[in-house]
Design a protein around this motif. Structure first.
Motif, PDB file in Angstrom:
ATOM      1  N   SER A 530      42.857 -24.382   8.008  1.00  0.00           N
ATOM      2  CA  SER A 530      41.703 -23.714   7.409  1.00  0.00           C
ATOM      3  C   SER A 530      41.697 -22.218   7.704  1.00  0.00           C
ATOM      4  O   SER A 530      41.194 -21.427   6.899  1.00  0.00           O
ATOM      5  CB  SER A 530      40.411 -24.356   7.925  1.00  0.00           C
ATOM      6  OG  SER A 530      40.326 -25.706   7.540  1.00  0.00           O
ATOM      7  N   ARG A 534      40.780 -18.983   5.154  1.00  0.00           N
ATOM      8  CA  ARG A 534      39.825 -17.902   5.422  1.00  0.00           C
ATOM      9  C   ARG A 534      40.529 -16.548   5.400  1.00  0.00           C
ATOM     10  O   ARG A 534      40.001 -15.569   4.839  1.00  0.00           O
ATOM     11  CB  ARG A 534      39.152 -18.122   6.777  1.00  0.00           C
ATOM     12  CG  ARG A 534      38.209 -17.005   7.192  1.00  0.00           C
ATOM     13  CD  ARG A 534      37.512 -17.314   8.509  1.00  0.00           C
ATOM     14  NE  ARG A 534      36.540 -18.368   8.343  1.00  0.00           N
ATOM     15  CZ  ARG A 534      35.309 -18.178   7.876  1.00  0.00           C
ATOM     16  NH1 ARG A 534      34.918 -16.965   7.530  1.00  0.00           N
ATOM     17  NH2 ARG A 534      34.491 -19.189   7.749  1.00  0.00           N
ATOM     18  N   GLU A 571      41.379 -32.972   5.603  1.00  0.00           N
ATOM     19  CA  GLU A 571      41.777 -31.575   5.750  1.00  0.00           C
ATOM     20  C   GLU A 571      41.526 -30.790   4.462  1.00  0.00           C
ATOM     21  O   GLU A 571      41.180 -29.603   4.504  1.00  0.00           O
ATOM     22  CB  GLU A 571      43.257 -31.493   6.134  1.00  0.00           C
ATOM     23  CG  GLU A 571      43.558 -31.998   7.528  1.00  0.00           C
ATOM     24  CD  GLU A 571      42.777 -31.263   8.596  1.00  0.00           C
ATOM     25  OE1 GLU A 571      42.695 -30.013   8.520  1.00  0.00           O
ATOM     26  OE2 GLU A 571      42.226 -31.926   9.485  1.00  0.00           O
ATOM     27  N   LYS A 574      37.900 -29.768   4.412  1.00  0.00           N
ATOM     28  CA  LYS A 574      37.678 -28.684   5.368  1.00  0.00           C
ATOM     29  C   LYS A 574      38.132 -27.344   4.791  1.00  0.00           C
ATOM     30  O   LYS A 574      37.435 -26.328   4.939  1.00  0.00           O
ATOM     31  CB  LYS A 574      38.438 -28.964   6.671  1.00  0.00           C
ATOM     32  CG  LYS A 574      37.919 -30.133   7.471  1.00  0.00           C
ATOM     33  CD  LYS A 574      38.787 -30.346   8.711  1.00  0.00           C
ATOM     34  CE  LYS A 574      38.396 -31.611   9.446  1.00  0.00           C
ATOM     35  NZ  LYS A 574      39.278 -31.857  10.620  1.00  0.00           N
ATOM     36  N   ARG A 575      39.282 -27.331   4.136  1.00  0.00           N
ATOM     37  CA  ARG A 575      39.774 -26.079   3.565  1.00  0.00           C
ATOM     38  C   ARG A 575      38.880 -25.601   2.433  1.00  0.00           C
ATOM     39  O   ARG A 575      38.642 -24.400   2.277  1.00  0.00           O
ATOM     40  CB  ARG A 575      41.218 -26.255   3.090  1.00  0.00           C
ATOM     41  CG  ARG A 575      42.218 -26.311   4.236  1.00  0.00           C
ATOM     42  CD  ARG A 575      43.639 -26.435   3.755  1.00  0.00           C
ATOM     43  NE  ARG A 575      43.923 -27.798   3.302  1.00  0.00           N
ATOM     44  CZ  ARG A 575      45.013 -28.142   2.628  1.00  0.00           C
ATOM     45  NH1 ARG A 575      45.896 -27.224   2.284  1.00  0.00           N
ATOM     46  NH2 ARG A 575      45.211 -29.393   2.286  1.00  0.00           N
ATOM     47  N   THR A 578      35.750 -24.230   4.102  1.00  0.00           N
ATOM     48  CA  THR A 578      36.076 -22.977   4.778  1.00  0.00           C
ATOM     49  C   THR A 578      36.252 -21.847   3.776  1.00  0.00           C
ATOM     50  O   THR A 578      35.820 -20.709   4.020  1.00  0.00           O
ATOM     51  CB  THR A 578      37.355 -23.144   5.613  1.00  0.00           C
ATOM     52  OG1 THR A 578      37.155 -24.176   6.586  1.00  0.00           O
ATOM     53  CG2 THR A 578      37.715 -21.856   6.328  1.00  0.00           C
TER      54      THR A 578
END
Length: 952
Positions: A530, A534, A571, A574-575, A578
Motif C-alpha cells: 500500500s 500512496r 490486499e 487495502k490498496r 489507501t
C-alpha cells in the motif's frame, strides 16, 4: 461400437500394409505385458511395464531411441547419439525391470513407435509413468505426446509437452493429458519419455549468447507407463459471467461424454476463498450431450470454487473445476445495469488485456454485475495479423456501443506489438511507442481499422502494458508522443494518449512530456504494498500537471484463481482504500486531477469449457466498489498505532434517496491483535460490519464503559483483523468531531519547556456545543505510579463552539530531559455537556519529539565468539550549517553512566562514539541501553533507547 471396432481393425490392417508394427493385443510379441483393448471399451488402453523377458534387444519392443543419428540422417539438436536408453534391473517400480535414460551430456528421449497405439480421434487420454532419478540438478523429466494420422505422420499442432518435473530417488508419477476431438484424421498416439537439459525446457533471454548449465553422467529411470482413455467432462456456471446476484441461486452445468460405457458417479465439492469445504454433493451421471444441473449450497456472499470428480468403480478418473461469485444485487439497478453512469461510478473500471476476444460478448453483463462502468480493452495481441484486425475492431465497436451497459469514457490499450509487425520493424515486444513513431504505412494495417471503428467513442489510448519501460522507450518519449497524438487525431477526435507506467519508475520522463499526454496509467503488480500506492499518488500530486489530467491506478489481479488468491483480495482492498486516502490528502494540490481505478484481468478462462473463472479479487473489488461509490475519505481515525481506520462520508450531490451515509473502513496492519480495536462512540444506534465480500454482521450495539466515580459512557468496541471491514450505520457528525480533534503543531523540539501548543476542535453541527476537553495522554503517571516527567497545563479545559466553528484550546507541554525522542500519542477526551448529543468522545493525535540539526543512530555490537562483552556505537551527524559542540551520554541498568565529548563537529559531518559494557550480553539481555546527545548551546537533549536482544 461395432462401427468403431471395424474402423479400428481397418487401421490395424493399414498398419500391416504400410509396414508399421501393429499393437499387440493383450501381450507384446517380446513377452512384455502390454495391454491394448481393440474395442477401446476399457478405461486403460495400454500398459507398458517393460518386463519383456523374451526381448533380446536393449529397449522395449514398442519403443526406439529418438536421438540424433548421423548414419541415418537424423538430426535432433540437443539429443546426442551417445545417450542410449536401455533396460535396467537395478531399479523397478514393479516387476524386475525398468528403462534407464542415461545422460552423459545433452538430453535423452525414448519414443513409442508410430502406429503402436491406435486411438479414437474424439476421445481424451492421459499418460502416466513412474519416474525416479539420480542426482538431477539442472535436467528435468517430461512427457511429450502427439497425435499421428493413419499413415503414422504427426498432425500439425497436435502436440502436448508436459511440465518439467524434478524426480527424486523415490518413485513418483508424472502425468500428461491429451485432448482429442480437435484434429481430424487422428489415428494413433505417440509418447516420448525424455530427460532434458535446461536449453530444451527453459526460455532463453540472451538468444545465441545464452549459456545453459547442464547435468553430466546421471540418469532417469521410468517404469509402468500407462495410457488411459478419459471421459470428456466440462463444468461451467450457468451464468456466463460467473457472477450470481441474489436472490439468484448459483447453478452449475456439468456435461460428461464417455466412450467406455461404464457406470459413472460425480462428487461435487465447493470451497470458499480460504479453501474451507462449504458444500458436497454426489450422484450418478450419464454420458450425454445434455448437461446436468447442480446447485451448490453456499452460505455467504463471496468467491467459490467447485470441483467435480468423476468416479468409475470407486476410482476418480477425471476432474473439472470452475469458479463463481455470489453477491448482492446492485443497490441502484438503473445505474448499475444501464443508463448514464455518475462520475463517481465511472471511476471504477476493468482492464482487459488477456482473452479480450473470448470475453467481448459477455463483458457488458459481467461489468454490470460488478458495478464497473470504466473499461480499457487490449486491441493488440502477439498473434494479431492485418487480416484479423478489422473483425476485432467490429466486435469492439459492438461492445462499446452496447445498449446493455453504459460505459464511461472507454479506452483502448496497445500493450504488446504483434509478432509479425515486431519482426518487420525489428522492435521489442513492448516497443509500442517505438512502433507508432514510424510512418503510418508501416503499422496502419494493424491499427487503422480499430481507429476508424471505435475512435469516435474511445478517446483514451493507452500505450504499453505497464510491466516495464525499456530504455529505448524512455529515449523516444519526447520526440514520439506528439507525433503519435497527431497521427491518431486524423481518425480520433481529440485523442487522449495515456502511457502505461510501472509503479517502481519515477514520473520524471513522463512529466517532461506532460503537454503531449492526458495523464498516466500506473500498474501495481500483485504483491505491491500500500505504501507504493500512496507514494505514486503523492508524486503525481506534487508534479505540475495540467487541470483535468488523469491518474489511472491499475491493480493487477492474482495470477491464480485458486485459494492463494484469498490474501490478494484483502490486499487489493487495502490498496484501493489507501489510494483514496492519499487522493484525499492530495486534493489541495490536485483538485481537478481525475483519479480512476482499474482491476486488470481478474479472471482466467477454463481450458476445457471456455467458461470465465473469476478470481477472488473480482469478488472483493465488486463488494468494495459498492461501499465506496458515492463516498470519499474525510479523515484518518487510526488512533492505535499499527491500525488503519478511515472515515468515509458522502460526496456532494446526493438526494435523500441516494445518500449512502457515513462509514468507517478499518483493518489491523501491524498492531498486537489484542490492541487492534476500534473503541469509539459511533452514535447511539447499533452499527453493522460488512466484510470485503459484502457479508453483513449482526448489529453491534454500543456498550457501557465505566469511567469511575459513578460515570460511564457508551462506546462501540470492534476487534480488527488483517482484512478490511466496513463499519456501517455510524453517526457521521460524531465521527467528524472526533476526526477534527488534533494538536495544531505536532513537532516538539527536545529543549527546555514549556512548549505552547493548541488543541483544535471543529463543531460539525448546526447548533452550538460546549463541554470539557481532557488530555489523557501523554500520561502524567506511569502504570507503577511513578512520574513520567510530563507536565501538561491545563489537563482539563472547558470549551464552547458555535455552529461549524473551529476553536483552539491553548495548552503548555513540558517533559523531562530523559524523555526518548520520536512520536508520542496525544489522547484527548471530549465530554459534550450541551448540544445535539451528550456524549464522551475519545480522539487521538500525535506529537513528535526531535532536535533539529542533530541526528542520532545507535546499534549494539557483540564481541567475538566466546566473549559476553558488548558495546554500543552511537553515530552523531550535524545537519546544521554551523559547527557544534556536543556531549554523548550512555546509560544501562547496573553499569556506571558513561559520556564522551564531541568538539566542533563540522556541518554535514558525522562522528562515532563507542561505549563498552563488559559481560553485557548476559547482564543486559532483553533490556535497554539509553543513549543521548546534549546540545548545551540550545539546552537540548536528544534521547533514544536501544534494546539488547536476548542471546542467540
Amino acid at each position: 461400437m461395432r462401427r468403431a471396432i471395424k474402423k479400428l481393425h481397418s487401421r490395424l490392417a493399414l498398419c500391416l500394409a504400410t509396414a508399421i508394427a501393429p499393437p499387440a493385443l493383450a501381450q507384446d510379441t517380446t513377452g512384455g505385458s502390454v495391454l491394448l483393448r481393440p474395442d477401446r471399451a476399457s478405461r486403460v488402453i495400454a500398459v507398458y511395464d517393460f518386463e519383456e523377458p523374451r526381448n533380446p534387444f536393449e529397449v522395449p519392443g514398442q519403443f526406439f531411441r529418438a536421438q540424433s543419428d548421423p548414419t541415418q540422417g537424423i538430426d535432433r539438436p540437443g539429443y546426442p547419439i551417445f545417450n542410449r536408453a536401455e533396460f535396467d534391473t537395478d531399479y523397478a517400480r514393479s516387476g524386475e525391470r525398468s528403462v534407464r535414460l542415461p545422460i552423459t551430456r545433452g538430453s535423452v528421449s525414448l519414443r513409442l513407435r508410430p502406429g503402436a497405439l491406435p486411438i479414437f480421434a474424439d476421445a481424451d487420454y492421459r499418460v502416466d509413468v513412474s519416474v525416479r532419478a539420480d542426482r538431477l540438478e539442472h535436467a528435468r523429466f517430461r512427457l511429450v505426446a502427439r497425435l499421428l494420422d493413419d499413415r503414422g505422420r504427426p498432425i500439425e499442432g497436435a502436440q502436448w509437452v508436459g511440465e518439467p518435473a524434478l524426480p527424486s530417488q523415490d518413485w513418483q508419477t508424472v502425468s500428461l493429458s491429451i485432448q482429442g476431438g480437435r484434429y481430424a484424421g487422428a489415428a494413433f498416439l505417440q509418447v516420448d519419455a525424455e530427460a532434458v537439459q535446461p536449453e530444451l525446457y527453459r526460455t532463453d533471454s540472451l538468444e545465441a549468447h545464452q549459456v545453459w548449465p547442464q547435468d553430466f553422467n546421471t540418469a532417469v529411470w521410468i517404469d509402468d507407463l500407462r495410457v488411459t482413455q478419459l471421459p470428456r467432462m466440462m463444468l461451467a456456471p450457468a451464468e456466463p459471467s460467473a457472477v450470481f446476484l441474489l436472490p439468484q441461486r448459483p447453478e452449475l452445468r456439468l456435461m460428461v461424454r464417455d466412450l467406455a460405457g461404464e457406470a459413472l458417479r460425480v462428487r461435487l465439492t465447493t470451497r470458499d476463498h480460504l479453501g474451507r469445504l462449504v458444500d458436497r454433493q454426489t450422484g450418478p451421471v450419464r454420458s450425454s450431450r445434455t448437461p446436468s444441473i447442480w446447485q451448490p449450497d453456499v452460505p455467504r456472499l463471496g468467491w467459490y470454487r467447485s470441483i467435480a470428480q468423476l468416479e468409475a468403480d470407486g476410482t476418480v478418473i477425471m476432474e473439472a473445476a470452475t469458479s463463481f461469485i455470489v453477491r448482492d444485487g446492485p443497490a441502484s439497478p438503473p445505474d448499475a445495469m444501464g443508463g448514464y453512469p455518475t462520475a463517481e461510478q465511472s471511476r471504477f473500471g476493468l482492464a482487459v488485456t488477456r482473452n479480450a476476444n473470448t470475453l467481448v460478448t459477455m463483458l457488458p453483463e459481467l461489468a454490470a454485475r460488478v458495478r464497473s462502468q470504466g473499461l480499457t480493452i487490449e486491441a493488440w495481441t502477439p498473434d494479431l495479423e492485418p487480416g484479423t484486425i478489422a473483425r476485432r475492431a467490429e466486435r469492439f465497436s459492438e461492445l462499446l456501443r452496447s445498449t446493455n451497459h453504459a460505459w464511461s469514457e472507454p479506452g483502448v490499450a496497445l500493450g504488446v506489438v504483434p509478432l509479425t509487425l515486431r519482426e518487420d520493424l525489428v522492435v521489442d515486444p513492448d516497443g509500442v511507442i517505438d512502433t507508432l513513431r514510424r510512418e503510418p504505412e508501416q503499422w496502419g494495417g494493424y491499427l487503422e481499422p480499430m481507429l476508424e471503428r471505435v475512435g469516435d467513442i474511445a478517446r483514451r489510448w493507452r500505450l504499453g502494458d505497464g510491466r516495464r519501460v525499456s530504455q529505448t522507450t524512455l529515449d523516444l518519449l519526447g520526440g514520439s508522443l506528439p507525433s503519435i497524438r497527431n497521427e491518431f487525431s486524423v481518425l480520433v477526435p481529440g485523442p487522449r494518449i495515456e502511457p502505461a507506467w510501472p509503479a517502481s519508475l519515477g514520473f520524471g520522463p513522463i512529466e517532461a512530456v506532460r503537454d503531449s499526454v492526458a495523464g498516466v496509467a500506473v500498474l501495481f503488480s500483485v504483491g505491491t504494498g500500500s505504501d507504493a500506492v500512496r507514494d505514486a499518488v503523492e508524486r503525481f500530486a506534487n508534479a505540475d500537471w495540467a487541470p483535468d489530467s488523469e491518474l489511472a491506478l491499475v491493480f493487477d489481479s492474482s495470477p491464480s484463481g485458486v485459494f492463494v488468491g484469498a490474501g490478494a483480495a484483502g490486499e487489493l482492498v487495502k490498496r484501493l482504500v489507501t489510494a483514496e486516502a492519499a487522493r484525499a490528502d492530495a486534493a489541495v494540490s490536485m483538485p481537478r486531477v481525475v483519479t480512476r481505478y482499474e482491476l486488470r484481468d481478474p479472471w482466467s478462462i477454463e481450458p476445457r469449457s471456455g467458461a470465465v473463472a473469476p478470481h477472488p479479487t473480482l469478488a472483493a473489488w465488486a463488494a468494495s466498489v459498492d461501499r465506496m461509490t458515492g463516498r470519499h475519505i474525510a479523515a484518518d481515525l487510526g488512533f492505535v498505532p499499527g491500525t488503519r481506520v478511515y472515515l468515509l462520508t458522502p460526496t456532494e450531490g446526493h438526494t435523500e434517496e441516494t445518500d449512502p451515509g457515513g462509514a468507517l473502513v478499518a483493518w489491523n496492519e501491524s498492531a498486537d491483535p489484542d490492541e487492534a480495536v476500534v473503541q469509539l462512540n459511533l452514535g447511539s444506534e447499533p452499527v453493522t460490519l460488512v466484510d470485503i465480500w459484502g457479508n453483513r454482521s449482526r448489529p453491534i450495539a454500543p456498550m457501557q464503559q465505566d469511567l469511575g466515580q459513578g460515570r460511564s459512557i457508551e462506546v462501540h468496541r470492534i476487534q480488527l483483523g488483517p482484512d478490511p471491514v466496513f463499519i456501517e450505520g455510524i453517526d457521521v457528525d460524531l465521527a467528524l468531531l472526533t476526526a477534527s480533534i488534533r494538536l495544531d503543531e505536532p513537532v516538539l523540539q527536545a529543549t527546555a519547556g514549556p512548549h505552547e501548543r493548541s488543541i483544535i476542535l471543529t463543531n460539525p453541527w448546526p447548533v452550538a456545543i460546549d463541554g470539557d476537553l481532557i488530555l489523557v495522554e501523554p500520561n502524567e503517571r506511569s502504570p507503577d505510579g511513578s512520574s513520567t516527567g510530563w507536565d501538561i497545563s491545563p489537563r482539563v479545559k472547558r470549551f464552547s463552539a458555535g455552529p461549524g466553528q473551529t476553536i483552539r484550546v491553548p495548552v503548555e507541554l513540558s517533559f523531562a530531559r530523559f524523555e526518548p525522542s520520536g512520536p508520542k500519542p496525544v489522547i484527548v477526551d471530549v465530554i459534550l455537556r450541551s448540544g445535539p448529543v451528550q456524549e464522551r468522545i475519545r480522539a487521538s493525535s500525535t506529537l513528535d519529539i526531535r532536535l533539529d540539526g542533530v541526528e542520532l543512530v545507535a546499534r549494539i555490537v557483540r564481541a567475538e565468539s566466546g566473549s559476553t562483552d558488548l558495546a554500543l556505537e552511537a553515530l552523531i551527524t550535524n545537519t546544521t550549517t554551523n559547527p557544534l559542540d556536543l556531549a554523548v551520554l550512555s546509560s544501562a541498568p547496573g553499569y556506571p553512566r558513561q559520556s564522551a565529548a564531541v568538539v566542533q563537529l563540522a556541518p554535514g559531518a558525522s562522528t562515532m562514539r563507542r561505549f563498552a559494557y563488559p559481560a553485557g550480553s548476559e547482564r543486559l539481555s532483553g533490556r535497554v541501553i539509553y543513549v543521548g546527545v546534549d546540545d548545551p548551546a540550545r539546552q537540548g537533549r536528544l534521547n533514544i533507547s536501544v534494546p539488547v536482544e536476548p542471546n542467540p
